[in-house]
Scaffold this active site. Structure first.
Site, PDB file in Angstrom:
ATOM      1  N   ASP A 181       1.043  -0.769   0.139  1.00 41.65           N
ATOM      2  CA  ASP A 181      -0.220  -0.131   0.037  1.00 41.65           C
ATOM      3  C   ASP A 181       1.048   1.190  -0.002  1.00 41.65           C
ATOM      4  OD1 ASP A 181      -2.156   1.651   0.479  1.00 41.65           O
ATOM      5  OD2 ASP A 181      -3.121  -0.115   0.939  1.00 41.65           O
ATOM      6  N   HIS A 252      -2.473   3.061  -4.560  1.00 43.63           N
ATOM      7  CA  HIS A 252      -1.748   2.913  -3.268  1.00 43.63           C
ATOM      8  C   HIS A 252      -0.825   2.206  -3.077  1.00 43.63           C
ATOM      9  CE1 HIS A 252      -5.917   2.615  -0.259  1.00 43.63           C
ATOM     10  NE2 HIS A 252      -6.247   2.798  -1.634  1.00 43.63           N
ATOM     11  N   GLU A 322      -9.489   2.508  -5.640  1.00 43.84           N
ATOM     12  CA  GLU A 322      -9.130   3.330  -4.893  1.00 43.84           C
ATOM     13  C   GLU A 322      -8.167   4.455  -5.702  1.00 43.84           C
ATOM     14  OE1 GLU A 322     -11.030   3.679  -0.666  1.00 43.84           O
ATOM     15  OE2 GLU A 322      -9.287   2.695  -0.130  1.00 43.84           O
TER      16      GLU A 322
HETATM   17  C1  ACM Z   1     -10.333  -0.681  -0.412  1.00 41.50           C
HETATM   18  O1  ACM Z   1     -11.457  -0.894   1.721  1.00 41.50           O
HETATM   19  N1  ACM Z   1     -10.334   0.030  -0.601  1.00 41.50           N
HETATM   20  C2  ACM Z   1     -10.877  -2.254  -0.841  1.00 41.50           C
END
Ligand code: ACM
Length: 548
Positions: A181, A252, A322
C-alpha cells in the site's frame, strides 16, 4: 455444547456419563489422514500431554481418523462426522479438509483447556472426556476468509502463523494478505530489492485517524522474506487454509514509487522526493501508465506466483481500488497514452492496467481477483470480484457471471468500531456490533439462483491504520470473527430470524476458548483500561444507514 460455528446436526448425550480417555490414548490414522494426525499430535498433544502413538495392527485406538468420501457425500466438500461411543471417537472426513475441521470440533468438545499449549497440572493431571453421540457437519461456503492489512501496520511472521491457527479454530479457510500500500511494501521481491529496502519502512506514522494532530515518531516497518512466505503458505496449506496475496495497483502504490521513482508520474511530480507515506488516506501518487511499469510488475508477479503455487491459491489479488486520477489528468504522458491506447479517459487507464494483468495471469493458469472497482472496465470470464463498497458490485459481477467474494464494508469491515461509546479505541466507521456481524448475510436477497451460485463466500476485512500492533488487531477482530464464521459456515436462517440469544449463550463458552488461545478480544462489557486509546482521534460515522 457450545460449538462455534454451529454445526449442521448435533446429537450429543450430555445427560449420560461421558467417554473418558485413559492416560495414554492411541491414534489410528487411515489413508489420507496424515495431516490431521500431525495436527492432533502437535496441538492436542501439547494441551493434553498425550503423545498419541499410532495403534499397532489389531490394537484398539481411542481416536480413529479416516476419509469416507462416499459415506459423507451428502455433507459435500469439507464435510465430516464425529462419532463418540464406548470405543472412543471416530473422525470421518469427506476429504482431508473435512477431517481437519472434525479435529477442530473434537478440540472444542474437549473443553477450553484443550486450546492451551501445555496441560494444567502436568501430563496425566486430568481425565479428558467427550460426550457420547455424533456431530455431522459441512460448510455453507467454500470461501470463508479474513483479509489482514499488513501494509499499514506490519504483522510479523509469527503473528500471521497465529492468525492462521485462529482462522482454523473457527473453520475459516482463506487468509487474504494485503501486502502493499502507500504506507509499506511487505514482501521481498529479489529482482527489485528496493521495494523492501526502501518501501518496507517509514520514519513515522500518524497516531490516530487522518484528523488526529498526533504523530508516532517511532519508525515503523518490516517485511516477509521469500522464505517467510514459503513457510506461511506451507503452514496454511497443512491446515487447509488458502493464502491469497494482494499487490495493490495502480493506486495505493506510493511505497513502491518511493522505492523506484520511475514507477510514478514523473512529468507531474518529482517522485524522487517521495517517501513511503506516513499519513492515512488515499495517496494521489499512483503508477504511471507505461509499458515499463507493466514489465516491472510482471516481474513482481512472476516471483509471487512461484511463492504462491496454484494449489495454494489459484487467485491472485491485484487490488484496483481507490485510484485517484488527478496525476493522469495533469500528465501529458498519461494523456498521450489514453489516445494511443484508445481507452475511455483516465478511468480507462485503470481498467487497462487491470485487464493487462487479468490476461497475464490467465495465461499462467491463474485467476485474477480485485476490488469491485475493477468491474467498471470489463473483465475476462475467469476473473473474480471482492465486493467491498456494499453488495452492489458483487450483485453486478455475479449477474455478469463472475465469481464474487462478499465483503461489504458496511457489514464486515472489522476496523469499524464495535460499540458507540466513547471508550472504543480510535473509533472509526459505523458501529458494527457482534450482533450486527451475526446478522450478516453473504447472499443478498433476491439474487437469482444462477447468480447466487457465483457467490463463493465472504470475508471479513481488517484495515490497520489505527491498529498499531497485534493486540489492537485482536481487539478489532474478536469476538466478531466468531460471529462472522457462523455466517459463512453454518446454515443460518435469514438475518432477522437468527437466534442471536442462542449464539450469545454459546459465546460464553467460546470466550473461555479464546482466553485459552491467548486472544485479546473486546470483552462484552467494553474495553479494558489498557485497550483504550484516550485522546487519539478516530473518524466515527454517525447515523449513516448501511447501503445494500
Ligand atoms: C478498500 O477498502 N479500499 C478495498
Amino acid at each position: 455444547m457450545d460449538l462455534i460455528p454451529l454445526p449442521q446436526t448435533v446429537d450429543l448425550r450430555e445427560d449420560a456419563p461421558p467417554y473418558a480417555f485413559g492416560p495414554r490414548p492411541l491414534l489410528a490414522t487411515g489413508p489420507g489422514a496424515g495431516g490431521t494426525a500431525r495436527w492432533l499430535r502437535r496441538e492436542l498433544g501439547a494441551a493434553t500431554g498425550w503423545d498419541l502413538p499410532e495403534a499397532g495392527p489389531g490394537a484398539a485406538a481411542d481416536i480413529r481418523l479416516r476419509l469416507d468420501p462416499e459415506g459423507l457425500a451428502r455433507q459435500g466438500p469439507e464435510g465430516h462426522r464425529i462419532t463418540v461411543d464406548a470405543t472412543g471417537v471416530e473422525l470421518a472426513g469427506a476429504d482431508a479438509a473435512g477431517l481437519f475441521w472434525a479435529a477442530q470440533t473434537l478440540r472444542q468438545l474437549l473443553g477450553p483447556d484443550a486450546h492451551r499449549r501445555a496441560p494444567l497440572g502436568g501430563r496425566g493431571g486430568r481425565v479428558w472426556t467427550l460426550p457420547y453421540g455424533t456431530v455431522a457437519d459441512g460448510p455453507r461456503f467454500g470461501w470463508r476468509g479474513l483479509m489482514l492489512d499488513v501494509a499499514r501496520h506490519f504483522l510479523p511472521k509469527d503473528g500471521v502463523l497465529r492468525a492462521i491457527d485462529l482462522l482454523t479454530a473457527h473453520k475459516l479457510n482463506v487468509l487474504h494478505l494485503h501486502l502493499t500500500d502507500d504506507q509499506g511494501w511487505r514482501v521481498e521481491i529479489k529482482r527489485h530489492p528496493r521495494l523492501t529496502g526502501v518501501g518496507a519502512w517509514r520514519p513515522r506514522s500518524r497516531w490516530g485517524h487522518r484528523a488526529s494532530p498526533l504523530w508516532n515518531e517511532t519508525p515503523h516497518g518490516g517485511f516477509y522474506t521469500q522464505d517467510d512466505i514459503r513457510e506461511i503458505v506451507a503452514y496454511a496449506a497443512e491446515r487447509h487454509v488458502r493464502v491469497v496475496p494482494e499487490i495493490d495497483l495502480p493506486g495505493h502504490s506510493q511505497a513502491a514509487i518511493a522505492a523506484y521513482p520511475e514507477l510514478g508520474n514523473t512529468d507531474v511530480v518529482d517522485t524522487t522526493a517521495l517517501g513511503v507515506w506516513d499519513d492515512w488516506g488515499i495517496s494521489e501518487n499512483v503508477l504511471a501508465p507505461t509499458e515499463a511499469v507493466l514489465r516491472f510488475y510482471e516481474g513482481v508477479f512472476e516471483e509471487l506466483l512461484e511463492l504462491f503455487p496454484p494449489e495454494v491459491s489459484p487467485f491472485v489479488h491485484v487490488g484496483g481500488d481507490e485510484c485517484p486520477t488527478t496525476q493522469w489528468h495533469a500528465s501529458a504522458r498519461a494523456q498521450a497514452r489514453i489516445r494511443e491506447l484508445g481507452v475511455a479517459g483516465e478511468e480507462g487507464l485503470r481498467s487497462w492496467f487491470i485487464r493487462h494483468f487479468d490476461t497475464w495471469l490467465a495465461r499462467r493458469g491463474r485467476r485474477l481477483i480485485g476490488w469491485d472497482e475493477i468491474l467498471e472496465g470489463g473483465l475476462a470470464p475467469g476473473a473474480a470480484v471482492s465486493s467491498w463498497r456494499g453488495y452492489a458490485g458483487g450483485i453486478a459481477a455475479a449477474r455478469a457471471g463472475h465469481d464474487v467474494v462478499m465483503c461489504p464494508e458496511q457489514q464486515v469491515y472489522l476496523d469499524h468500531r464495535q460499540a458507540g461509546g466513547p471508550d472504543e479505541p480510535v473509533p472509526i466507521g459505523y458501529v458494527r456490533s457482534l450482533e450486527d456481524v451475526y446478522r450478516f448475510e453473504p447472499v443478498p436477497p433476491g439474487l437469482p439462483a444462477r447468480a447466487a451460485a457465483h457467490v463463493l463466500g465472504a470475508q471479513a476485512n481488517v484495515w490497520t491504520e489505527v491498529m498499531e500492533n497485534r493486540s489492537r488487531v485482536d481487539y478489532q477482530v474478536f469476538p466478531r470473527l466468531a460471529a462472522f464464521a457462523e455466517t459463512v459456515w453454518s446454515r443460518l436462517p435469514e438475518p432477522a430470524s437468527r437466534d442471536y440469544a442462542g449464539f450469545e449463550t454459546r459465546m460464553a463458552g467460546h470466550y473461555r476458548r479464546l482466553d485459552a488461545l491467548g486472544v485479546e478480544y473486546r470483552p462484552p462489557g467494553g474495553p479494558l483500561p489498557w485497550q483504550r486509546r484516550p485522546g487519539v482521534l478516530g473518524r466515527p460515522i454517525e447515523g449513516v444507514p448501511p447501503v445494500v
